[in-house]
Design an enzyme around this catalytic site. Structure first.
Site, mmCIF file in Angstrom:
data_model
loop_
_atom_site.group_PDB
_atom_site.id
_atom_site.type_symbol
_atom_site.label_atom_id
_atom_site.label_comp_id
_atom_site.label_asym_id
_atom_site.label_seq_id
_atom_site.Cartn_x
_atom_site.Cartn_y
_atom_site.Cartn_z
ATOM 1 N N GLU A 415 48.959 -57.663 40.744
ATOM 2 C CA GLU A 415 48.468 -56.440 40.065
ATOM 3 C C GLU A 415 46.800 -57.430 39.977
ATOM 4 O O GLU A 415 45.946 -57.801 39.137
ATOM 5 C CB GLU A 415 48.288 -56.846 38.484
ATOM 6 C CG GLU A 415 49.983 -55.793 37.644
ATOM 7 C CD GLU A 415 49.606 -54.864 37.652
ATOM 8 O OE1 GLU A 415 47.949 -53.869 38.334
ATOM 9 O OE2 GLU A 415 50.440 -54.326 37.507
ATOM 10 N N GLU A 485 59.478 -55.627 40.514
ATOM 11 C CA GLU A 485 59.504 -55.944 38.783
ATOM 12 C C GLU A 485 60.877 -54.371 38.489
ATOM 13 O O GLU A 485 59.921 -53.693 39.282
ATOM 14 C CB GLU A 485 58.117 -55.901 38.539
ATOM 15 C CG GLU A 485 57.500 -57.160 38.284
ATOM 16 C CD GLU A 485 55.760 -57.089 37.932
ATOM 17 O OE1 GLU A 485 56.119 -56.481 36.713
ATOM 18 O OE2 GLU A 485 55.113 -57.336 38.350
#
Ligand code: IPT
Length: 953
Positions: A415, A485
């Site tokens: 991220e 994820e």
């Protein structure tokens, strides 16, 4: 006039990675050179700002006698000085890179040490820090030796010339905030301190510097090729392989390859003139071929988890036993891969992954997620001034960890948006190590990466990707796919993972995924049980979003882990439909079935009546066989099942003989119908109605007793204490039902009594169940009948109005007084199960207690339902369901459960509340990902279900 000129703490806000440290190099666990651990108790002084104190404390002779003490490794905020802060992606300080707040908690650490008497007299020595958050300046014996950032990365300093035999003064100033904090915005607690080991290493003349073990495997020949490049020349020996070669020379010999399933390691030694370093060599080759990640010639399927380092008391300061526990728990739950989200772990963890066998995606200590709030303006990864810091981080990870066979993929970080700095990292890594792949989820077009990776994509999209219909850049279309994820394990859940696994196993391109995440980061707290965000008075926080693991903070497996274990079992055991044989498929990528033994058992009404061993051919990976079962025992009456289990045939490094790896269960004869229970007429007398064993209030039609068992508050129930996945994350654009249910008032349903009717064969109670303010309602009829011994309740529910939402649950609830233990049932167990989390629920006879039926989610919420229950006995009452039901019992009401913020808010009352549910809404994963799939919705539709009550004889 400006007063802010040069300050002695300017390095704190400098984008550079630091100064004074040695170049990064390979990590090795041991060598014959001396070393001295500097872990232990250190003197400690906390200041409110970076420059509150001068550096006099670093001078020999400074008296720190009145300072506090802290344990190193450790975080001072977990040792009584200041407090932790939890934010997901928001920076807990104004965003003005690289500036940090004036309020910058700064911990001065002081340790005085003597050299052991046998410490070699030559002068070479290195001081190593394995992890310090977030920025440290170091002095040894009054000399400033440098400063560094990069919290979860090692830093070494040459200190030999400064050492004395006794009374060495090591002073370390640690700042909580630094320019480096902008690169460390991982979703976790902010925990400053020297949280990994501090070690003094003797560096003998002619000792080992950096070295790179290249150990590949050619699956076409069965040979391994070893070449160890070393900065200092020497020899490499591997006795078991008769290898004795010079560094830099390659040698090819037959070997057993290393895989996560068969982690063969060869012990070797790298010997230079001054040092001998033990090597643990695993031969394996990772390539991208035919659009797939292949190891040793075969595609692999990642059955992974994201692992943050966590201990409920020590934070990220993990000891070896905790790390080993993590690895053992993973192996015992069929997990084969770890993404080290979102930073390189303690190096010992990777030694364990090599040893026990886990594929590792080693991720760099990098996340700049908070910049998303300003449309990624000023993102350090797209600003050349920061690139040296990024490259430093990449190098410190790769150099440290490059000799681990378990590491198959390097990840640039998490991220962090996109930018030139990430490209520079990827280029550097590809250049330095061509033997592994590069991952970064944020690189949506796979410009710099070798794997297409996403997080939390829904099933439909994953299927599109699997079918190669997702489009994208030409490069991306050629690449394999992983979900780095998925399955957000916050609270009750994740739901829907079996459906993902089916996709992974159906499409080659889908090479598996990594559940988010391994463990809840709850902090042990005297009043709250486990604390989460906001419990330390943080001005910004993200609540219990930090408790989203498959393990509770104390490492007890949550039902999510039990479910995952079943979903990813490496052996598939399925019935053939007619009960005569079983189909066994070896779902490993490499291992054959020789490590496993198979057992069959035969159950009548959930009780095992016969069992034995089943001989199964030693299938190679990917092979299947049809195996004949024995003749089933003669059974006159009852529901019957085969259960076939695969267990470890003998003790292994990670599990004992008999440890269950996989199981399958399939019906032979179906359920015996529940008797009708009619014929007795209700009798009205003294304000009461009696019907067989049932006693009712004549005015309200409410059940008050079954025989001698008092019953209170029996009524329709649609509410459940919303789960984190029901509530959903606030950024979700899909409907969030937890929110809508509450808005509609499903937690405050009113029950209008329309009629109590006594008939010949039944007592009928007509009601309408509806929330204030809305037109929607559920016309609910309770129809009671009896055969004189047993009491039957048939519930019929007809929705009225325009129901636009599914129901949380649909069933009845009632209260029983006093202790209701033990609880026994025939149905799914032993643990909880919901429509999309029921893979691990096995039919059987189970016994428990009301307390043990609870699943202790850190933030209390709906939990503990047992699925497919045929009958249950609790508090002297027996209930049979037609059809099967979900069974829940607790010592508090749903309303109390709903209101609780922590486990300690729940105190048992005098009543045990029982829910018998005809249906439950699915769980899904909407606390970060998609909600339940449509097939797991509990729609508001006409429904009929019944229960047969009797007193336990
Ligand atoms: C994703 C993060 O990568 C991870 O660190 C964690 O925050 C997780 O979500 C949620 O628990 S980012 C999310 C915006 C998809």
């Amino acid at each position: 006039m400006s007063f802010r000129t040069h300050s002695p703490v300017d390095y704190v806000e400098d984008v550079s990675p630091g100064s004074g440290a040695l170049p990064p190099r390979a990590r090795y666990a041991s060598s014959d050179a001396a070393s001295l651990s500097l872990n232990g108790s250190w003197r400690f002084r906390l200041s409110a700002t970076a420059d509150a104190e001068d550096d006099a404390f670093a001078e020999p002779g400074y008296d720190a006698g009145d300072w506090a003490e802290v344990s190193v490794p450790g975080h001072w905020v977990l040792q009584g000085h200041g407090s932790p802060i939890y934010t997901n992606h928001l920076y807990p300080f104004p965003v003005d890179p690289p500036r940090v707040p004036t309020e910058n908690p700064t911990g001065d650490h002081l340790r005085v040490f003597d050299l052991p008497s046998d410490w070699p007299s030559d002068s070479g020595a290195v001081l190593r820090f394995d992890g310090v958050e977030s920025c440290a300046r170091v002095w040894l014996n009054g000399t400033d030796i440098g400063e560094f950032k990069g919290s979860r990365l090692p830093h070494e300093f040459a200190v030999g010339h400064l050492l004395k035999p006794a009374g060495n003064v090591l002073a370390v100033r640690v700042h909580q905030w630094s320019a480096g904090s902008y690169l460390e915005d991982q979703d976790q607690w902010w925990l400053p301190g020297i949280f990994r080991d501090v070690t003094l290493l003797h560096r003998p003349a002619g000792g080992v510097l950096d070295f790179f073990v290249h150990a590949s495997y050619d699956h076409t020949t069965g040979e391994g090729t070893l070449k160890v490049d070393s900065d200092v020349d020497g020899r490499v020996t591997v006795p078991a392989l008769d290898i004795d070669v010079a560094t830099g020379e390659s040698v090819t010999v037959p070997v057993e390859p290393w895989t996560a399933e068969t982690p063969t390691l060869y012990d070797g030694v790298l010997a230079t003139e001054g040092e001998r370093v033990p090597l643990r060599i695993g031969f394996r080759t990772v390539v991208l071929e035919d659009g797939l990640i292949k190891v040793n010639g075969r595609p692999v399927l990642f059955k992974g988890v994201n692992r943050h380092e966590w201990h409920p008391e020590k934070g990220r300061a993990l000891d070896l036993e905790t790390m080993r526990e993590d690895v053992l728990l993973m192996k015992r739950h069929n997990i084969n891969a770890v993404r080290t989200s979102h930073y390189p772990p303690h190096p010992a963890f990777l030694d364990l992954c090599d040893e026990y066998g886990l594929w590792v995606v080693d991720e760099c200590d990098l996340e700049t997620h908070g910049f998303v709030e300003q449309a990624w303006r000023d993102n350090p990864v797209d600003d050349d001034r920061w690139t040296p810091a990024l490259l430093d981080r990449a190098a410190r990870m790769v150099e440290r960890d490059k000799n681990h066979p378990s590491v198959v993929i390097w990840s640039l970080g998490n991220e962090a948006g996109t930018g030139r700095g990430l490209t520079a990292m990827a280029e550097w890594i590809h250049g330095r190590d061509s033997s592994r792949l590069v991952h970064y989820e944020g690189d949506i077009n796979c410009r710099d990466t070798d794997v297409y990776s996403r997080m939390y994509a829904g099933h439909a999209e994953v299927e599109q990707i699997g079918r190669r219909l997702d489009g994208g850049t030409h490069k991306r279309r050629e690449l394999p796919f992983i979900l780095c994820e998925y399955g957000h394990a916050m609270g009750n859940g994740p739901g829907g993972i079996a459906d993902y696994q089916r996709l992974f196993e159906s499409y080659d391109r889908l090479q598996g995924g990594f559940i988010w995440e391994w463990i809840d980061h709850g902090i042990k707290h005297p009043e709250l049980g486990y604390a989460y965000g906001g419990d330390f008075g943080e001005e910004l926080h993200d609540g219990n979003f930090v408790c989203d693991g498959l393990l509770f903070p104390d490492r007890e497996p949550s039902p999510g882990l039990v479910e995952y274990k079943k979903v990813i079992e490496p052996v598939r055991i399925e019935g053939d439909g007619d009960g005569g044989s079983v189909r066994i498929r070896n779902a490993h990528d490499f291992a054959d079935l020789s490590a496993l033994a198979f057992e069959w058992s035969f159950q009548v009404d959930g009780e095992t009546v016969e069992s034995g061993s089943l001989s199964v051919p030693v299938l190679a990976a990917g092979e299947s066989a049809e195996v004949k079962l024995p003749e089933p025992p003669e059974v006159r009456r009852g529901e019957t099942h085969w259960t076939v289990r695969a267990v470890l045939a003998s003790d292994t490094a990670w599990g004992a003989k008999g440890h269950q790896v996989a199981w399958g269960q399939f019906p032979v004869t179906g359920r015996v119908p529940v008797p009708a229970a009619a014929g007795t007429a209700p009798v009205l007398a003294d304000g009461r109605i009696t019907l067989g064993p049932g006693t009712f209030d004549a005015r309200t039609g409410a059940l008050t007793a079954v025989g001698g068992v008092d019953v209170t508050g029996l009524r329709l129930d649609v509410w459940r204490a919303t789960t984190d996945n029901d509530d959903g994350a606030e950024w979700q654009t899909d409907l969030r039902y937890g929110f809508m249910w509450r808005k509609l008032g499903l937690h405050r349903m009113r029950h209008r009594l329309d009629a109590v009717e006594l008939g010949d064969g039944a007592l009928t109670v007509q009601t309408r169940v509806a929330p204030a303010a809305w037109e929607v309602g559920l016309a609910t009829v309770y129809r009671w009948s009896s055969d004189g011994e047993r009491l039957r309740l048939a519930v019929s529910v007809t929705p009225e109005g325009d129901w636009t939402v599914p129901l949380p649950r649909l069933g009845i609830r009632f209260g029983l007084s006093g202790a209701a233990d033990p609880v026994t049932w025939f149905g799914g167990g032993p643990g909880e199960a919901y429509p999309d989390t029921r893979s691990a629920s096995r039919l059987g006879r189970w016994e428990s207690t009301v307390d043990a039926l609870q699943t202790p989610y850190v933030r209390p919420q709906e939990n503990g339902a047992r699925a497919d229950v045929r009958w249950a006995e609790i508090g002297g009452l027996r209930v049979e369901g037609d059809p099967e039901f979900f069974f829940t019992a607790r010592r508090w009401t749903t309303e109390q459960l709903d209101a609780a913020r922590h486990r300690t808010d729940l105190t048992p009352g005098d009543t045990v509340w029982v829910n018998l549910d005809h249906g439950q809404h699915g769980i899904g994963s909407q606390s970060c990902g998609p909600g339940p799939l449509p097939q797991y919705f509990l729609r508001a539709e006409p429904a009929e279900f019944s229960f047969l009550f009797s007193e336990v004889s």
